[in-house]
Design a protein around this motif. Structure first.
Motif, PDB file in Angstrom:
ATOM      1  N   SER A 120      42.534  43.045  51.464  1.00 31.84           N
ATOM      2  CA  SER A 120      41.933  43.913  50.455  1.00 31.84           C
ATOM      3  C   SER A 120      40.707  44.632  50.997  1.00 31.84           C
ATOM      4  O   SER A 120      40.021  44.138  51.904  1.00 31.84           O
ATOM      5  CB  SER A 120      41.530  43.065  49.240  1.00 31.84           C
ATOM      6  OG  SER A 120      40.656  43.763  48.396  1.00 31.84           O
ATOM      7  N   ASN A 121      40.433  45.795  50.435  1.00 33.89           N
ATOM      8  CA  ASN A 121      39.213  46.522  50.795  1.00 33.89           C
ATOM      9  C   ASN A 121      37.983  45.986  50.071  1.00 33.89           C
ATOM     10  O   ASN A 121      36.865  46.464  50.310  1.00 33.89           O
ATOM     11  CB  ASN A 121      39.382  48.017  50.480  1.00 33.89           C
ATOM     12  CG  ASN A 121      40.347  48.695  51.437  1.00 33.89           C
ATOM     13  OD1 ASN A 121      40.395  48.344  52.621  1.00 33.89           O
ATOM     14  ND2 ASN A 121      41.123  49.643  50.944  1.00 33.89           N
ATOM     15  N   GLU A 122      38.173  45.034  49.171  1.00 35.98           N
ATOM     16  CA  GLU A 122      37.039  44.435  48.472  1.00 35.98           C
ATOM     17  C   GLU A 122      36.148  43.677  49.463  1.00 35.98           C
ATOM     18  O   GLU A 122      36.630  43.167  50.476  1.00 35.98           O
ATOM     19  CB  GLU A 122      37.540  43.464  47.402  1.00 35.98           C
ATOM     20  CG  GLU A 122      38.306  44.109  46.258  1.00 35.98           C
ATOM     21  CD  GLU A 122      37.420  45.043  45.451  1.00 35.98           C
ATOM     22  OE1 GLU A 122      36.271  44.679  45.155  1.00 35.98           O
ATOM     23  OE2 GLU A 122      37.865  46.163  45.149  1.00 35.98           O
TER      24      GLU A 122
END
Length: 207
Positions: free
Chosen positions: A40-42
């Protein structure tokens, strides 16, 4: 005075040389990534044992083409050397540890995650005990809901220092095996269970 000058000189020279050696060692080894293709880009917490952290920037760069991370580093002199070294890889630092100055470091790390930074941490650093998970990583993950990627770095050929963490330096012309998990969520776990999960995950490929 002489000691101060020597340290100042070391801070100017050693990180640059160390960054070149890291690049050389990486270039002269085969690489095997036993890892998810993407995450994820989180904002994410990347964790590995202190003794395996040398080549961690290259696992991070697999997932983030543009680095946006801060690494928790000891505020001692050796930590300052590491801090200046990893700046050559585009990584920032938070000085201190989750054992010493714990509250301040935790606040800074939480703030960084909320600002969109990934965090790099050695759960048994900066002074051990080796392969024991401190509480800081759990508190950090639970207060921000950030997920944790567990990273193991296993070179087939290496020098091993006689330090508390048995620090590994890969030798040229071997293979760097990178093992990393999909992001794990410890937000609803009690501290002991979360620490057990992290420890077992980071020892999965230990011989």
């Amino acid at each position: 005075m002489a000691k101060r000058l020597l340290r100042a000189f070391a801070l100017l020279v050693v990180p640059f040389i160390a960054s070149l050696l890291m690049r050389l060692l990486y270039a002269t080894n085969k690489k095997e990534f036993h890892s998810p293709d993407t995450i994820s880009n989180e904002p994410t917490i990347f964790a590995c044992w202190h003794g395996e952290l040398l080549m961690l920037p290259y696992l991070y760069s697999k997932y983030r083409k543009t680095p946006h991370a801060k690494v928790l580093i000891s505020s001692h002199f050796d930590g300052m050397l590491i801090s200046k070294t990893i700046k050559y890889f585009g990584l920032g630092t938070i000085a201190g540890s989750t054992n010493r100055n714990a509250a301040r470091v935790l606040i800074q790390a939480i703030s960084a995650i909320k600002d969109g930074y990934d965090i790099g941490i050695t759960p048994d650093g900066p002074k051990g005990p080796r392969h024991e998970v401190a509480d800081g990583i759990i508190a950090m993950a639970q207060k921000t809901k950030a997920k944790i990627v567990l990273v193991e770095i296993k070179p087939t050929k290496f020098w091993q220092l006689k330090s508390w963490d048995k620090f590994k330096i890969p030798k040229p012309f071997g293979t760097l095996n990178y093992y990393s998990t999909a992001p794990i969520d410890v937000s609803d776990m009690d501290t002991l269970s979360a620490k057990k999960l992290i420890k077992e995950g980071l020892l999965k490929h230990e011989k």
